[in-house]
Design a protein around this motif. Sequence first.
Motif, PDB file in Angstrom:
ATOM      1  N   THR A  85     -23.727  20.947  21.377  1.00 53.01           N
ATOM      2  CA  THR A  85     -24.168  21.475  20.081  1.00 53.01           C
ATOM      3  C   THR A  85     -23.047  21.482  19.040  1.00 53.01           C
ATOM      4  OG1 THR A  85     -23.595  23.795  20.545  1.00 53.01           O
ATOM      5  CG2 THR A  85     -25.747  23.008  21.309  1.00 53.01           C
ATOM      6  N   LEU A  86     -21.812  21.283  19.473  1.00 51.35           N
ATOM      7  CA  LEU A  86     -20.679  21.375  18.558  1.00 51.35           C
ATOM      8  C   LEU A  86     -20.462  20.041  17.851  1.00 51.35           C
ATOM      9  CD1 LEU A  86     -18.284  23.407  20.889  1.00 51.35           C
ATOM     10  CD2 LEU A  86     -19.689  24.275  19.015  1.00 51.35           C
ATOM     11  N   PRO A  87     -20.279  20.074  16.522  1.00 56.85           N
ATOM     12  CA  PRO A  87     -20.193  18.823  15.759  1.00 56.85           C
ATOM     13  C   PRO A  87     -18.862  18.110  15.927  1.00 56.85           C
ATOM     14  CG  PRO A  87     -19.854  20.708  14.306  1.00 56.85           C
ATOM     15  CD  PRO A  87     -20.191  21.258  15.654  1.00 56.85           C
ATOM     16  N   ILE A  88     -18.918  16.785  15.943  1.00 50.47           N
ATOM     17  CA  ILE A  88     -17.729  15.927  15.949  1.00 50.47           C
ATOM     18  C   ILE A  88     -17.796  15.049  14.704  1.00 50.47           C
ATOM     19  CG2 ILE A  88     -16.475  14.115  17.186  1.00 50.47           C
ATOM     20  CD1 ILE A  88     -17.721  15.093  19.770  1.00 50.47           C
ATOM     21  N   LYS A  89     -16.679  14.929  13.999  1.00 47.70           N
ATOM     22  CA  LYS A  89     -16.655  14.058  12.819  1.00 47.70           C
ATOM     23  C   LYS A  89     -17.185  12.674  13.185  1.00 47.70           C
ATOM     24  CE  LYS A  89     -12.596  16.505  11.080  1.00 47.70           C
ATOM     25  NZ  LYS A  89     -11.124  16.452  10.955  1.00 47.70           N
ATOM     26  N   ARG A  90     -17.971  12.095  12.283  1.00 47.69           N
ATOM     27  CA  ARG A  90     -18.715  10.883  12.638  1.00 47.69           C
ATOM     28  C   ARG A  90     -17.790   9.734  13.045  1.00 47.69           C
ATOM     29  NH1 ARG A  90     -21.795   6.717   9.332  1.00 47.69           N
ATOM     30  NH2 ARG A  90     -23.195   5.781  10.847  1.00 47.69           N
ATOM     31  N   TYR A  91     -16.697   9.551  12.324  1.00 52.64           N
ATOM     32  CA  TYR A  91     -15.835   8.412  12.661  1.00 52.64           C
ATOM     33  C   TYR A  91     -15.151   8.626  14.014  1.00 52.64           C
ATOM     34  CZ  TYR A  91     -11.266  10.552  11.516  1.00 52.64           C
ATOM     35  OH  TYR A  91     -10.134  11.315  11.511  1.00 52.64           O
ATOM     36  N   GLU A 180     -19.715  32.149  17.912  1.00 50.83           N
ATOM     37  CA  GLU A 180     -20.140  30.760  17.695  1.00 50.83           C
ATOM     38  C   GLU A 180     -19.212  30.013  16.731  1.00 50.83           C
ATOM     39  OE1 GLU A 180     -24.150  28.211  16.495  1.00 50.83           O
ATOM     40  OE2 GLU A 180     -24.195  30.410  16.519  1.00 50.83           O
ATOM     41  N   ILE A 181     -18.859  30.647  15.614  1.00 52.82           N
ATOM     42  CA  ILE A 181     -18.012  29.968  14.619  1.00 52.82           C
ATOM     43  C   ILE A 181     -16.584  29.769  15.143  1.00 52.82           C
ATOM     44  CG2 ILE A 181     -16.986  30.138  12.322  1.00 52.82           C
ATOM     45  CD1 ILE A 181     -19.579  31.434  11.370  1.00 52.82           C
ATOM     46  N   PRO A 182     -15.909  30.811  15.680  1.00 57.01           N
ATOM     47  CA  PRO A 182     -14.572  30.581  16.250  1.00 57.01           C
ATOM     48  C   PRO A 182     -14.576  29.547  17.376  1.00 57.01           C
ATOM     49  CG  PRO A 182     -14.965  32.930  15.975  1.00 57.01           C
ATOM     50  CD  PRO A 182     -16.261  32.239  15.709  1.00 57.01           C
ATOM     51  N   LEU A 183     -15.651  29.523  18.160  1.00 53.56           N
ATOM     52  CA  LEU A 183     -15.768  28.545  19.239  1.00 53.56           C
ATOM     53  C   LEU A 183     -15.843  27.128  18.663  1.00 53.56           C
ATOM     54  CD1 LEU A 183     -15.999  28.391  22.341  1.00 53.56           C
ATOM     55  CD2 LEU A 183     -18.473  28.502  22.078  1.00 53.56           C
ATOM     56  N   SER A 184     -16.587  26.990  17.576  1.00 49.25           N
ATOM     57  CA  SER A 184     -16.681  25.694  16.897  1.00 49.25           C
ATOM     58  C   SER A 184     -15.332  25.261  16.344  1.00 49.25           C
ATOM     59  CB  SER A 184     -17.723  25.776  15.770  1.00 49.25           C
ATOM     60  OG  SER A 184     -17.870  24.537  15.129  1.00 49.25           O
ATOM     61  N   TRP A 185     -14.587  26.216  15.774  1.00 49.98           N
ATOM     62  CA  TRP A 185     -13.243  25.911  15.256  1.00 49.98           C
ATOM     63  C   TRP A 185     -12.316  25.478  16.393  1.00 49.98           C
ATOM     64  CZ3 TRP A 185     -12.821  31.035  12.009  1.00 49.98           C
ATOM     65  CH2 TRP A 185     -13.592  30.893  10.841  1.00 49.98           C
ATOM     66  N   THR A 186     -12.421  26.153  17.530  1.00 51.69           N
ATOM     67  CA  THR A 186     -11.597  25.821  18.692  1.00 51.69           C
ATOM     68  C   THR A 186     -11.879  24.400  19.160  1.00 51.69           C
ATOM     69  OG1 THR A 186     -11.541  28.132  19.399  1.00 51.69           O
ATOM     70  CG2 THR A 186     -11.050  26.475  21.064  1.00 51.69           C
ATOM     71  N   PHE A 187     -13.145  24.045  19.189  1.00 50.87           N
ATOM     72  CA  PHE A 187     -13.558  22.693  19.586  1.00 50.87           C
ATOM     73  C   PHE A 187     -13.027  21.658  18.594  1.00 50.87           C
ATOM     74  CE2 PHE A 187     -16.732  19.234  19.429  1.00 50.87           C
ATOM     75  CZ  PHE A 187     -16.722  18.829  20.748  1.00 50.87           C
ATOM     76  N   GLU A 188     -13.167  21.953  17.320  1.00 48.76           N
ATOM     77  CA  GLU A 188     -12.690  21.036  16.287  1.00 48.76           C
ATOM     78  C   GLU A 188     -11.177  20.848  16.374  1.00 48.76           C
ATOM     79  OE1 GLU A 188     -12.736  20.633  11.395  1.00 48.76           O
ATOM     80  OE2 GLU A 188     -14.111  22.015  12.399  1.00 48.76           O
ATOM     81  N   LYS A 189     -10.461  21.932  16.648  1.00 42.82           N
ATOM     82  CA  LYS A 189      -9.011  21.853  16.792  1.00 42.82           C
ATOM     83  C   LYS A 189      -8.635  20.954  17.968  1.00 42.82           C
ATOM     84  CE  LYS A 189      -4.873  24.700  17.615  1.00 42.82           C
ATOM     85  NZ  LYS A 189      -4.405  23.890  18.752  1.00 42.82           N
ATOM     86  N   ALA A 190      -9.355  21.088  19.076  1.00 48.60           N
ATOM     87  CA  ALA A 190      -9.086  20.268  20.255  1.00 48.60           C
ATOM     88  C   ALA A 190      -9.246  18.783  19.934  1.00 48.60           C
ATOM     89  CB  ALA A 190     -10.021  20.672  21.397  1.00 48.60           C
ATOM     90  N   ILE A 191     -10.332  18.438  19.240  1.00 42.15           N
ATOM     91  CA  ILE A 191     -10.571  17.039  18.855  1.00 42.15           C
ATOM     92  C   ILE A 191      -9.475  16.546  17.921  1.00 42.15           C
ATOM     93  CG2 ILE A 191     -12.126  15.483  17.623  1.00 42.15           C
ATOM     94  CD1 ILE A 191     -13.407  16.210  20.157  1.00 42.15           C
TER      95      ILE A 191
END
Length: 213
Positions: A85-91, A180-191
């Motif tokens: 469910t967590l978004p990844i930048k398209r590119y 949910e929001i901090p978890l999304s930020w954590t995922f984005e940081k990992a990517i």
Amino acid sequence: MQAKLDKSDCMFLISDEKLNQFQQMIDELDLFTLVLPFVEESYQRSIWILDIWYSISNEEINRISNPENTMIYPYRNSILGIIKTLPIKRYIQLALYENERLAFLCAIYIYNELDDFISKKMAIKEEVKENFDALKKYSNKSLRPFFDSKYIEYENYPKKLAMLQNTVVNELHEIHKKYEIPLSWTFEKAIDDASKVYEAVFGLINDWGGRVP
């Protein structure tokens, strides 16, 4: 000693070729596995990273879930459901579909960041922490033998293990709702962190056409 992974423990039905590809990357990119070594003592962690790698590097239409393992590994299945469910930048997502090295690095960083985030949240309540720590005691082994018919002939159905996982999964759902929001930020940081490491070592992601407008 490096963990010998069994594809039957994967949350997806993967081919021998895919498993061998993953094992080869462990050897090829050993510099990046120093923080999270793929050793026998961390068998479950290695399988987690295999699942994440396969999940983010293959389009959903091409992924086939292992239905038996959704029962055996409900906690891992729930984590993969959250990742989905967590978004990844398209590119980046397009790059992941074509670049197994990038996907491998991202899988390591995703596991490390999410495990750290969730472990800290699980530790807030003493009872939850005890259950979470009890589940982690199984980290060096496959859980499949506990659900094997030969095992059940000698022992009752692994009710305690099933209840333990169910308790942890329920708490995970609460954490997901609350953070949910901090978890999304954590995922984005990992990517982002994994992408920066990839670009520093192997070159820009968009050099081979992965970036889109």
